[in-house]
Design a protein around this motif. Structure first.
Motif, PDB file in Angstrom:
ATOM      1  N   VAL A   1     -15.157  26.324   1.450  1.00 59.80           N
ATOM      2  CA  VAL A   1     -14.611  27.770   2.241  1.00 59.80           C
ATOM      3  C   VAL A   1     -15.665  28.390   3.443  1.00 59.80           C
ATOM      4  N   TYR A   2     -16.747  28.480   3.061  1.00 55.43           N
ATOM      5  CA  TYR A   2     -17.615  28.566   4.930  1.00 55.43           C
ATOM      6  C   TYR A   2     -17.060  28.454   6.281  1.00 55.43           C
ATOM      7  N   LEU A   3     -16.657  26.665   5.976  1.00 52.08           N
ATOM      8  CA  LEU A   3     -15.913  26.509   7.039  1.00 52.08           C
ATOM      9  C   LEU A   3     -14.715  27.077   7.920  1.00 52.08           C
ATOM     10  N   GLU A   4     -13.775  27.165   6.913  1.00 47.72           N
ATOM     11  CA  GLU A   4     -12.951  28.470   6.913  1.00 47.72           C
ATOM     12  C   GLU A   4     -12.825  29.385   7.367  1.00 47.72           C
ATOM     13  N   LEU A   5     -14.108  29.978   6.586  1.00 48.68           N
ATOM     14  CA  LEU A   5     -14.146  31.563   7.229  1.00 48.68           C
ATOM     15  C   LEU A   5     -15.371  31.847   8.788  1.00 48.68           C
ATOM     16  N   LEU A   6     -15.929  30.180   8.795  1.00 46.63           N
ATOM     17  CA  LEU A   6     -16.512  30.234  10.280  1.00 46.63           C
ATOM     18  C   LEU A   6     -15.446  29.764  11.119  1.00 46.63           C
ATOM     19  N   GLU A   7     -14.793  28.827  11.003  1.00 52.33           N
ATOM     20  CA  GLU A   7     -12.507  28.985  12.249  1.00 52.33           C
ATOM     21  C   GLU A   7     -12.617  30.178  11.999  1.00 52.33           C
ATOM     22  N   GLU A   8     -12.451  31.568  11.502  1.00 53.29           N
ATOM     23  CA  GLU A   8     -11.732  31.907  11.273  1.00 53.29           C
ATOM     24  C   GLU A   8     -12.441  32.996  12.126  1.00 53.29           C
ATOM     25  N   ALA A   9     -13.510  33.377  12.238  1.00 52.50           N
ATOM     26  CA  ALA A   9     -14.343  34.191  13.852  1.00 52.50           C
ATOM     27  C   ALA A   9     -14.286  33.228  14.983  1.00 52.50           C
ATOM     28  N   ARG A  10     -14.516  31.655  14.391  1.00 51.70           N
ATOM     29  CA  ARG A  10     -14.089  31.493  16.338  1.00 51.70           C
ATOM     30  C   ARG A  10     -13.030  31.801  16.909  1.00 51.70           C
ATOM     31  N   TRP A  11     -11.757  31.838  16.210  1.00 50.96           N
ATOM     32  CA  TRP A  11      -9.999  32.358  16.215  1.00 50.96           C
ATOM     33  C   TRP A  11      -9.969  33.737  16.987  1.00 50.96           C
ATOM     34  N   ASP A  12     -11.358  34.225  16.677  1.00 46.35           N
ATOM     35  CA  ASP A  12     -11.169  35.987  16.460  1.00 46.35           C
ATOM     36  C   ASP A  12     -12.078  35.608  17.943  1.00 46.35           C
ATOM     37  N   TRP A  13     -12.885  35.636  18.139  1.00 52.39           N
ATOM     38  CA  TRP A  13     -13.905  35.076  19.511  1.00 52.39           C
ATOM     39  C   TRP A  13     -13.129  34.045  20.837  1.00 52.39           C
ATOM     40  N   ILE A  14     -12.717  33.687  20.143  1.00 49.35           N
ATOM     41  CA  ILE A  14     -11.197  33.382  21.372  1.00 49.35           C
ATOM     42  C   ILE A  14      -9.984  33.884  21.908  1.00 49.35           C
ATOM     43  N   THR A  15      -9.561  34.365  21.049  1.00 52.33           N
ATOM     44  CA  THR A  15      -8.126  35.025  20.931  1.00 52.33           C
ATOM     45  C   THR A  15      -8.336  36.372  21.275  1.00 52.33           C
ATOM     46  N   ARG A  16      -9.480  36.997  21.210  1.00 52.02           N
ATOM     47  CA  ARG A  16     -10.302  38.320  21.840  1.00 52.02           C
ATOM     48  C   ARG A  16     -10.160  38.084  23.590  1.00 52.02           C
ATOM     49  N   GLY A  17     -10.926  37.165  23.391  1.00 55.48           N
ATOM     50  CA  GLY A  17     -10.953  36.499  24.982  1.00 55.48           C
ATOM     51  C   GLY A  17      -9.931  35.761  25.655  1.00 55.48           C
ATOM     52  N   GLY A  18      -9.136  36.112  25.311  1.00 56.68           N
ATOM     53  CA  GLY A  18      -7.642  35.627  26.031  1.00 56.68           C
ATOM     54  C   GLY A  18      -6.978  34.233  25.538  1.00 56.68           C
ATOM     55  N   TYR A  19      -7.521  33.665  24.856  1.00 56.58           N
ATOM     56  CA  TYR A  19      -7.195  32.369  24.649  1.00 56.58           C
ATOM     57  C   TYR A  19      -6.220  31.919  23.053  1.00 56.58           C
ATOM     58  N   SER A  20      -6.023  33.164  22.835  1.00 55.48           N
ATOM     59  CA  SER A  20      -5.063  33.020  21.467  1.00 55.48           C
ATOM     60  C   SER A  20      -4.355  31.462  20.955  1.00 55.48           C
ATOM     61  N   LEU A  21      -3.834  31.519  19.772  1.00 49.98           N
ATOM     62  CA  LEU A  21      -3.418  30.280  19.606  1.00 49.98           C
ATOM     63  C   LEU A  21      -1.764  30.100  20.198  1.00 49.98           C
ATOM     64  N   ALA A  22      -0.998  31.135  20.433  1.00 46.54           N
ATOM     65  CA  ALA A  22      -0.145  31.510  21.915  1.00 46.54           C
ATOM     66  C   ALA A  22      -0.357  30.500  23.097  1.00 46.54           C
ATOM     67  N   ARG A  23      -1.238  31.114  23.500  1.00 48.76           N
ATOM     68  CA  ARG A  23      -2.029  30.283  24.406  1.00 48.76           C
ATOM     69  C   ARG A  23      -2.086  28.559  24.307  1.00 48.76           C
ATOM     70  N   VAL A  24      -3.004  28.299  23.229  1.00 45.57           N
ATOM     71  CA  VAL A  24      -2.973  27.381  22.824  1.00 45.57           C
ATOM     72  C   VAL A  24      -1.174  26.271  22.999  1.00 45.57           C
ATOM     73  N   GLN A  25      -0.301  27.305  22.379  1.00 43.82           N
ATOM     74  CA  GLN A  25       0.476  26.306  22.406  1.00 43.82           C
ATOM     75  C   GLN A  25       1.767  26.061  24.151  1.00 43.82           C
ATOM     76  N   GLU A  26       1.088  27.184  24.695  1.00 43.17           N
ATOM     77  CA  GLU A  26       1.338  27.102  26.544  1.00 43.17           C
ATOM     78  C   GLU A  26       1.381  26.725  26.561  1.00 43.17           C
ATOM     79  N   THR A  27      -0.159  26.657  27.478  1.00 40.15           N
ATOM     80  CA  THR A  27      -1.070  25.711  28.179  1.00 40.15           C
ATOM     81  C   THR A  27      -0.904  23.759  27.164  1.00 40.15           C
ATOM     82  N   ARG A  28      -0.795  23.860  25.598  1.00 34.66           N
ATOM     83  CA  ARG A  28      -1.316  22.675  25.123  1.00 34.66           C
ATOM     84  C   ARG A  28      -2.175  21.733  25.623  1.00 34.66           C
ATOM     85  N   LYS A  29      -3.777  22.665  25.633  1.00 31.53           N
ATOM     86  CA  LYS A  29      -4.629  22.479  25.774  1.00 31.53           C
ATOM     87  C   LYS A  29      -5.398  23.640  24.259  1.00 31.53           C
ATOM     88  N   GLY A  30      -7.131  22.651  24.083  1.00 28.00           N
ATOM     89  CA  GLY A  30      -7.036  23.359  22.714  1.00 28.00           C
ATOM     90  C   GLY A  30      -8.021  23.275  22.535  1.00 28.00           C
TER      91      GLY A  30
END
Length: 141
Positions: free
Chosen positions: A27-56
């Motif tokens: 679960v620590y790994l899940e919590l850390l991943e959640e924080a990393r996704w928050d970080w890059i999403t707030r920085g403009g690189y959301s899951l939608a952007r990953v799917q759009e660019t096919r780079k993640g």
């Protein structure tokens, strides 16, 4: 440290606990991943952007060191930053702190930008770096 650290807070809930009544290592790994996704999403690189660019993001290696338990209903803080970014690989450090500021877990990750079409690591793009608050000039040659 490159750039400014990212802070993320979350409350430990019942579904985070194991049969011992504390947060399980997975679960620590899940919590850390959640924080990393928050970080890059707030920085403009959301899951939608990953799917759009096919780079993640992809994790190449991780190390966790546990210092103390996380308990039910604690409001924890996860701090994340990039230690270094050399060629295609970033070294990301994350720490989880208890409500009183004590270290509960320290984690380090080797992370890269993965091209889903080519199925390989690629050099960080300007957009990817910007998600972390970085510029190409901040990287090691």
């Amino acid at each position: 440290m490159l750039g400014a650290p990212h802070e993320y807070t979350i409350q430990i809930l019942e579904h985070h606990l194991d049969t011992f009544g504390h947060v399980n290592n997975a679960v620590y790994l899940e919590l850390l991943e959640e924080a990393r996704w928050d970080w890059i999403t707030r920085g403009g690189y959301s899951l939608a952007r990953v799917q759009e660019t096919r780079k993640g993001p992809t994790i190449l290696e991780c190390t966790l060191r546990f210092a103390r338990e996380l308990r039910l209903r604690e409001q924890i803080r996860i701090e994340s930053w990039i230690e270094s970014y050399e060629r295609k690989i970033a070294l990301v450090t994350q720490v989880i702190k208890t409500p009183d500021g004590k270290l509960a877990c320290e984690a380090s990750f080797k992370v890269g930008l993965f091209d889903l079409s080519e199925r390989r690591l690629i050099a960080p793009t300007a957009e990817w770096l910007a998600a972390f608050g970085l510029t190409p000039e901040m990287l090691s040659p």
